[in-house]
Design a protein around this motif. Structure first.
Motif, PDB file in Angstrom:
ATOM      1  N   ALA A  37      12.041  32.354   8.741  1.00 15.30           N
ATOM      2  CA  ALA A  37      11.419  31.404   7.398  1.00 15.30           C
ATOM      3  C   ALA A  37      12.186  30.127   7.385  1.00 15.30           C
ATOM      4  N   GLN A  38      13.512  29.878   7.709  1.00 16.11           N
ATOM      5  CA  GLN A  38      14.816  28.213   7.945  1.00 16.11           C
ATOM      6  C   GLN A  38      13.994  27.549   8.566  1.00 16.11           C
ATOM      7  N   SER A  39      13.382  27.666  10.105  1.00 18.82           N
ATOM      8  CA  SER A  39      12.342  27.975  10.539  1.00 18.82           C
ATOM      9  C   SER A  39      11.203  26.427  10.340  1.00 18.82           C
ATOM     10  N   ALA A  40      10.243  27.950   9.545  1.00 16.79           N
ATOM     11  CA  ALA A  40       9.357  26.829   9.008  1.00 16.79           C
ATOM     12  C   ALA A  40       9.775  25.503   8.159  1.00 16.79           C
ATOM     13  N   ALA A  41      10.561  26.219   6.808  1.00 15.25           N
ATOM     14  CA  ALA A  41      10.930  24.856   5.869  1.00 15.25           C
ATOM     15  C   ALA A  41      11.543  23.568   6.790  1.00 15.25           C
ATOM     16  N   GLU A  42      12.725  23.815   7.985  1.00 11.55           N
ATOM     17  CA  GLU A  42      12.548  22.309   8.586  1.00 11.55           C
ATOM     18  C   GLU A  42      11.580  21.656   9.438  1.00 11.55           C
ATOM     19  N   LEU A  43      10.620  22.840   9.765  1.00 13.42           N
ATOM     20  CA  LEU A  43       9.365  22.078  10.321  1.00 13.42           C
ATOM     21  C   LEU A  43       8.663  21.576   9.254  1.00 13.42           C
ATOM     22  N   ARG A  44       8.313  21.918   7.870  1.00 12.39           N
ATOM     23  CA  ARG A  44       8.209  21.538   7.505  1.00 12.39           C
ATOM     24  C   ARG A  44       9.054  20.002   6.745  1.00 12.39           C
ATOM     25  N   GLU A  45       9.666  19.841   6.427  1.00 15.03           N
ATOM     26  CA  GLU A  45      10.819  18.358   6.704  1.00 15.03           C
ATOM     27  C   GLU A  45      10.276  17.855   7.430  1.00 15.03           C
ATOM     28  N   ARG A  46      10.602  18.443   8.688  1.00 14.89           N
ATOM     29  CA  ARG A  46      10.140  16.966  10.088  1.00 14.89           C
ATOM     30  C   ARG A  46       8.952  16.483   9.257  1.00 14.89           C
ATOM     31  N   THR A  47       7.691  17.780   9.215  1.00 18.62           N
ATOM     32  CA  THR A  47       6.963  16.695  10.036  1.00 18.62           C
ATOM     33  C   THR A  47       6.349  16.038   8.391  1.00 18.62           C
ATOM     34  N   LEU A  48       6.750  16.370   6.669  1.00 19.60           N
ATOM     35  CA  LEU A  48       7.424  15.115   5.662  1.00 19.60           C
ATOM     36  C   LEU A  48       7.810  13.835   6.659  1.00 19.60           C
ATOM     37  N   GLY A  49       8.286  14.054   7.006  1.00 19.20           N
ATOM     38  CA  GLY A  49       8.960  12.973   7.442  1.00 19.20           C
ATOM     39  C   GLY A  49       8.182  12.136   8.733  1.00 19.20           C
ATOM     40  N   ASP A  50       7.537  12.814   9.768  1.00 17.50           N
ATOM     41  CA  ASP A  50       7.029  11.872  10.316  1.00 17.50           C
ATOM     42  C   ASP A  50       5.764  11.557   9.681  1.00 17.50           C
ATOM     43  N   TRP A  51       5.101  11.655   8.522  1.00 18.53           N
ATOM     44  CA  TRP A  51       4.360  11.084   7.986  1.00 18.53           C
ATOM     45  C   TRP A  51       4.863  10.060   6.817  1.00 18.53           C
ATOM     46  N   VAL A  52       6.009   9.958   6.712  1.00 23.37           N
ATOM     47  CA  VAL A  52       6.340   8.674   6.158  1.00 23.37           C
ATOM     48  C   VAL A  52       6.877   7.155   7.414  1.00 23.37           C
ATOM     49  N   ALA A  53       6.689   8.437   8.267  1.00 20.01           N
ATOM     50  CA  ALA A  53       7.481   7.199   9.180  1.00 20.01           C
ATOM     51  C   ALA A  53       5.680   6.015   9.415  1.00 20.01           C
ATOM     52  N   GLU A  54       5.015   7.125   9.689  1.00 22.97           N
ATOM     53  CA  GLU A  54       3.572   6.489  10.068  1.00 22.97           C
ATOM     54  C   GLU A  54       2.724   5.621   9.001  1.00 22.97           C
ATOM     55  N   ASN A  55       3.218   6.197   7.742  1.00 20.22           N
ATOM     56  CA  ASN A  55       2.919   5.431   6.967  1.00 20.22           C
ATOM     57  C   ASN A  55       3.294   4.372   6.705  1.00 20.22           C
ATOM     58  N   ARG A  56       4.515   3.901   7.004  1.00 20.37           N
ATOM     59  CA  ARG A  56       5.752   3.082   6.760  1.00 20.37           C
ATOM     60  C   ARG A  56       4.626   2.165   7.897  1.00 20.37           C
ATOM     61  N   LEU A  57       4.959   2.236   8.794  1.00 20.59           N
ATOM     62  CA  LEU A  57       4.258   1.116  10.299  1.00 20.59           C
ATOM     63  C   LEU A  57       2.818   1.334   9.759  1.00 20.59           C
ATOM     64  N   ALA A  58       2.453   1.913   9.362  1.00 25.37           N
ATOM     65  CA  ALA A  58       0.401   1.787   8.993  1.00 25.37           C
ATOM     66  C   ALA A  58       0.338   0.296   7.682  1.00 25.37           C
ATOM     67  N   GLU A  59       1.137   0.491   6.910  1.00 29.64           N
ATOM     68  CA  GLU A  59       1.783  -0.379   5.918  1.00 29.64           C
ATOM     69  C   GLU A  59       1.680  -2.154   6.398  1.00 29.64           C
ATOM     70  N   LEU A  60       3.043  -1.672   7.555  1.00 27.25           N
ATOM     71  CA  LEU A  60       2.978  -3.374   8.150  1.00 27.25           C
ATOM     72  C   LEU A  60       2.140  -3.676   8.712  1.00 27.25           C
ATOM     73  N   ARG A  61       1.177  -2.545   9.001  1.00 31.47           N
ATOM     74  CA  ARG A  61       0.140  -3.388   9.995  1.00 31.47           C
ATOM     75  C   ARG A  61      -1.269  -3.299   9.522  1.00 31.47           C
ATOM     76  N   ALA A  62      -1.129  -2.974   7.481  1.00 35.76           N
ATOM     77  CA  ALA A  62      -2.878  -2.988   7.107  1.00 35.76           C
ATOM     78  C   ALA A  62      -2.312  -4.221   6.580  1.00 35.76           C
ATOM     79  N   THR A  63      -0.959  -4.872   5.560  1.00 37.94           N
ATOM     80  CA  THR A  63      -1.296  -5.768   5.605  1.00 37.94           C
ATOM     81  C   THR A  63      -0.727  -7.175   5.914  1.00 37.94           C
ATOM     82  N   GLY A  64      -0.685  -6.722   7.115  1.00 38.67           N
ATOM     83  CA  GLY A  64      -0.897  -8.146   8.099  1.00 38.67           C
ATOM     84  C   GLY A  64       0.390  -8.520   7.897  1.00 38.67           C
ATOM     85  N   ALA A  65       1.657  -8.154   7.693  1.00 39.71           N
ATOM     86  CA  ALA A  65       2.677  -8.654   7.608  1.00 39.71           C
ATOM     87  C   ALA A  65       3.090  -9.256   9.284  1.00 39.71           C
ATOM     88  N   TRP A  66       4.095  -9.766   8.797  1.00 35.49           N
ATOM     89  CA  TRP A  66       5.037 -10.276  10.686  1.00 35.49           C
ATOM     90  C   TRP A  66       6.500 -10.132  10.070  1.00 35.49           C
TER      91      TRP A  66
END
Length: 126
Positions: A37-66
């Motif tokens: 159960a603890q491993s499943a909770a940690e995996l969920r947390e890491r997956t959500l963290g990955d999504w946050v990072a991917e969203n931030r990078l996608a935001e930089l690319r989508a806005t054309g920010a330099w």
């Protein structure tokens, strides 16, 4: 009393040994269940963290920010939880690209990153 009429059964010692073995087996099973159960909770947390990072990078690319080289921080919400992110922008040998190193932190993790992502942003052509 004859030997044929004597009743056979478990002695008290045999019963106690069987109960001890059962208790050890059950405690090991419950511990394994808790670790799972603890491993499943940690995996969920890491997956959500990955999504946050991917969203931030996608935001930089989508806005054309330099982005300018340096470190910046912010926060993002994912699945009803708030996560902090830190991005470090670095120059590359090719002046048309910037390297972005993202780290994501859960509120209770302190300075321990639950996710890391490295990506590149291209300068918009003019």
């Amino acid at each position: 009393m004859s030997a044929a009429r004597r009743q056979r059964g478990f002695t008290l010692l045999e019963t106690l040994v069987a109960l001890a073995i059962l208790a050890i087996a059950l405690s090991a099973a419950f511990r394994a269940l808790g670790v799972t159960a603890q491993s499943a909770a940690e995996l969920r947390e890491r997956t959500l963290g990955d999504w946050v990072a991917e969203n931030r990078l996608a935001e930089l690319r989508a806005t054309g920010a330099w982005p300018q080289p340096g470190v910046s921080e912010g926060s993002a919400e994912q699945a009803g939880r708030s996560y902090r992110w830190r991005e470090e922008v670095k120059t590359t040998p090719n002046p048309l690209f910037r390297r972005v190193d993202l780290s994501v932190f859960a509120p209770e993790s302190g300075e321990h990153a639950i996710a890391r992502l490295t990506g590149y942003v291209a300068r918009p052509l003019q």
